[in-house]
Design a protein around this motif. Sequence first.
Motif, PDB file in Angstrom:
ATOM      1  N   GLU A  52       0.830  -1.202   0.000  1.00 14.37           N
ATOM      2  CA  GLU A  52       0.000   0.000   0.000  1.00 14.37           C
ATOM      3  C   GLU A  52       0.870   1.261   0.000  1.00 14.37           C
ATOM      4  OE1 GLU A  52      -2.178   0.739   3.573  1.00 14.37           O
ATOM      5  OE2 GLU A  52      -1.056  -0.741   4.705  1.00 14.37           O
ATOM      6  N   GLY A  53       2.147   1.070  -0.375  1.00 17.11           N
ATOM      7  CA  GLY A  53       3.103   2.174  -0.332  1.00 17.11           C
ATOM      8  C   GLY A  53       2.820   3.290  -1.309  1.00 17.11           C
ATOM      9  N   ALA A  54       2.031   3.001  -2.347  1.00 15.29           N
ATOM     10  CA  ALA A  54       1.725   4.033  -3.341  1.00 15.29           C
ATOM     11  C   ALA A  54       0.214   4.197  -3.497  1.00 15.29           C
ATOM     12  CB  ALA A  54       2.357   3.675  -4.683  1.00 15.29           C
ATOM     13  N   LEU A  55      -0.534   3.839  -2.440  1.00 12.08           N
ATOM     14  CA  LEU A  55      -2.007   3.868  -2.511  1.00 12.08           C
ATOM     15  C   LEU A  55      -2.500   5.203  -3.070  1.00 12.08           C
ATOM     16  CD1 LEU A  55      -4.171   1.778  -1.760  1.00 12.08           C
ATOM     17  CD2 LEU A  55      -4.403   2.918   0.445  1.00 12.08           C
ATOM     18  N   TYR A  56      -3.326   5.121  -4.113  1.00  9.82           N
ATOM     19  CA  TYR A  56      -3.950   6.275  -4.792  1.00  9.82           C
ATOM     20  C   TYR A  56      -2.957   7.152  -5.571  1.00  9.82           C
ATOM     21  CZ  TYR A  56      -8.001   5.334  -1.784  1.00  9.82           C
ATOM     22  OH  TYR A  56      -9.035   4.745  -1.133  1.00  9.82           O
ATOM     23  N   CYS A  57      -1.653   6.853  -5.540  1.00 13.25           N
ATOM     24  CA  CYS A  57      -0.641   7.743  -6.135  1.00 13.25           C
ATOM     25  C   CYS A  57      -0.228   7.316  -7.544  1.00 13.25           C
ATOM     26  CB  CYS A  57       0.621   7.755  -5.267  1.00 13.25           C
ATOM     27  SG  CYS A  57       0.372   8.483  -3.659  1.00 13.25           S
ATOM     28  N   ALA A  58       0.459   8.251  -8.220  1.00 19.90           N
ATOM     29  CA  ALA A  58       1.157   7.929  -9.465  1.00 19.90           C
ATOM     30  C   ALA A  58       2.577   7.538  -9.110  1.00 19.90           C
ATOM     31  CB  ALA A  58       1.166   9.142 -10.382  1.00 19.90           C
ATOM     32  N   MET A  59       3.085   6.454  -9.695  1.00 21.00           N
ATOM     33  CA  MET A  59       4.493   6.076  -9.508  1.00 21.00           C
ATOM     34  C   MET A  59       5.230   6.458 -10.783  1.00 21.00           C
ATOM     35  SD  MET A  59       4.177   2.243  -7.853  1.00 21.00           S
ATOM     36  CE  MET A  59       5.805   2.051  -7.110  1.00 21.00           C
ATOM     37  N   GLU A  60       6.134   7.409 -10.665  1.00 22.57           N
ATOM     38  CA  GLU A  60       6.895   7.846 -11.836  1.00 22.57           C
ATOM     39  C   GLU A  60       8.313   7.290 -11.739  1.00 22.57           C
ATOM     40  OE1 GLU A  60       6.443  12.047 -12.643  1.00 22.57           O
ATOM     41  OE2 GLU A  60       8.380  12.108 -13.668  1.00 22.57           O
ATOM     42  N   PHE A  61       8.703   6.495 -12.732  1.00 24.72           N
ATOM     43  CA  PHE A  61      10.013   5.842 -12.720  1.00 24.72           C
ATOM     44  C   PHE A  61      10.967   6.606 -13.628  1.00 24.72           C
ATOM     45  CE2 PHE A  61       6.767   2.387 -12.416  1.00 24.72           C
ATOM     46  CZ  PHE A  61       6.950   2.073 -11.073  1.00 24.72           C
ATOM     47  N   CYS A  62      12.171   6.899 -13.126  1.00 21.94           N
ATOM     48  CA  CYS A  62      13.140   7.619 -13.961  1.00 21.94           C
ATOM     49  C   CYS A  62      14.572   7.364 -13.464  1.00 21.94           C
ATOM     50  CB  CYS A  62      12.822   9.111 -13.956  1.00 21.94           C
ATOM     51  SG  CYS A  62      12.826   9.835 -12.332  1.00 21.94           S
ATOM     52  N   GLY A  63      15.524   8.018 -14.105  1.00 24.75           N
ATOM     53  CA  GLY A  63      16.933   7.849 -13.741  1.00 24.75           C
ATOM     54  C   GLY A  63      17.671   7.060 -14.809  1.00 24.75           C
TER      55      GLY A  63
END
Lengths: 162, 422
Positions: free
Chosen positions: B191-202
């Motif tokens: 539930e670490g990103a509940l309701y959120c956007a996860m943006e991956f970069c780098g």
Amino acid sequence: MNEGNVFKFGDNVDTDLIIPARYLNTSDPAELALHCMEDADPTFAGRVQPGDVIVAGANFGCGSSREHAPVAIKAAGVACVVAGSFARIFYRNAFNIGLPILECSEAESIPPGSRVRIELDTGRISVAGTGQEYQARPIPPFMQAIIAAGGLIPYVAARLKK
Amino acid sequence: MQRVPQTVTEKILAAHAGKEYVEPGELISAKVDVLLGNDITAPLAIREFERVGVPIFDPAAVVMVPDHFTPNKDIKSAEQAKVMREFARRHDLPNYFEVGRMGIEHCLLPEQGLVGPGDVIIGADSHTCTYGALGAFATGVGSTDLAAAMALGETWFKVPESLKFVYTGEPGPWVGGKDLILHTIGKIGVEGALYCAMEFCGPVIEKLSMDGRFTMCNMAVEAGAKNGIIAADDKTESYARDRARRPYRVFASDPDANYKKVYEFDVSNLEPCVAFPHLPDNVRPVSKAGNIEIDQVVVGSCTNGRMDDLRLAALVLSGRKVHRSVRMIVIPGTQEIYRQALKEGLIETFVAAGAVFSTPTCGPCLGGHMGILAKGERAVSTTNRNFVGRMGHPESEVYLANPAVAAASAIMGRIASPEEVS
């Protein structure tokens, strides 16, 4: 207002526990209800009575987007799910099919088998016999209207007819 | 007017809501470019849609794929698939994909160019978030939301807060998108990103192949996220350019955009990861797996059923045999992947090793068919969920891993690192 017995579940109750995928070859609510919560508690579907309440921990309904999950809970007779938090797709689906849900992490301390009274318009959860009360965020009138209509589609259909 | 810094997710949503900018928490109504249903979720959506009694806003925008219980596993599944097939015929849906011409939906739609950078996509399947790898906003919804959007061509969203995940360092051999996402979920929880956007970069994401990026975005939902996203770059465009059926639009996050939290992961010493039963956040490095004997291996699914995945599994399996106590099942993501695997001789490698090679289907991933586990059995699987009963009996177990670990485990008969067999 509703009064019913409490069935308790823990954190991260996923949609495979609510309705295992092996039963998704139908979308008939009555048939889904027979297998509701089967892999978490195989006795649940046989014991639950109309008006009973599920109380659970955080992230209730995580996993798949299957709307069959809230449909199975509703068809089993459950009047409301109270949980610390809900996974977002389940949250939307529950209102869309007319299953009332309340977010209240304090309510996780209610013991199983308790009798609780729930008022959706005030968000008040009262435990019979103990006088214990919990406060969830109330469900606004238009969301209650969706629930009363039986879900979003009947709500929209009724509004379009007016 | 003052410029408002925006994340890539916010920019896409703003563009589809007809707004200059949007803010996290704001409720918006957004136009939807593509809507998706499958043989489990579409029948429910169709029933609801027909109660409204209006035409589909744009039949070309609705994609229907029979992939979960197909080729039909039993009579009831056949009836469900028939509901969708007849609806597709009745409404002349150009993007209905029949068995033999289909694929696992989240492998198929990008491959066919039905989804592209800058799109807003909703699908009645939680792994719809896969398309975020194209720099699109894509999220799973229920059947009723799908039904309403088929009528309106739009849906409402609460704009998610964004979490930024920056990956640096040189990952070890055998470490791919699956390991990056399992490592991430292991760190932040289901539930670490509940309701959120996860943006991956780098830099690690920049070097990652499109197939690896699809794998990462695919599992954003396993951390509770609304969407996973990787802003489109040259790699994305060279993937999308020849496939796109509509013009696409590239968005990028502003350098001063607001994030709820920024995570930085140096993955230099990262090993292949294994998620133990019964949650995807129960992650260990493969060297710490211990002696876990297994009965089945599955390579496939919307998570790891693409060419990179099949090539990796075949590389490990080449010239070796599946352990005598293991059933190995390999499932290509689409018909096109199937044909490419045929051309490259990968199918020969799998079959010669003693594995099953199937037509595309979600099948075993959700305990549908094509590899159900009995009581007490264990599987290493390249799929996305290891919940109780996910692949069969409630007392069976699923261990999630990348295709190289899956192939090595098939050879050894226990959870094994590809290092042990190479």
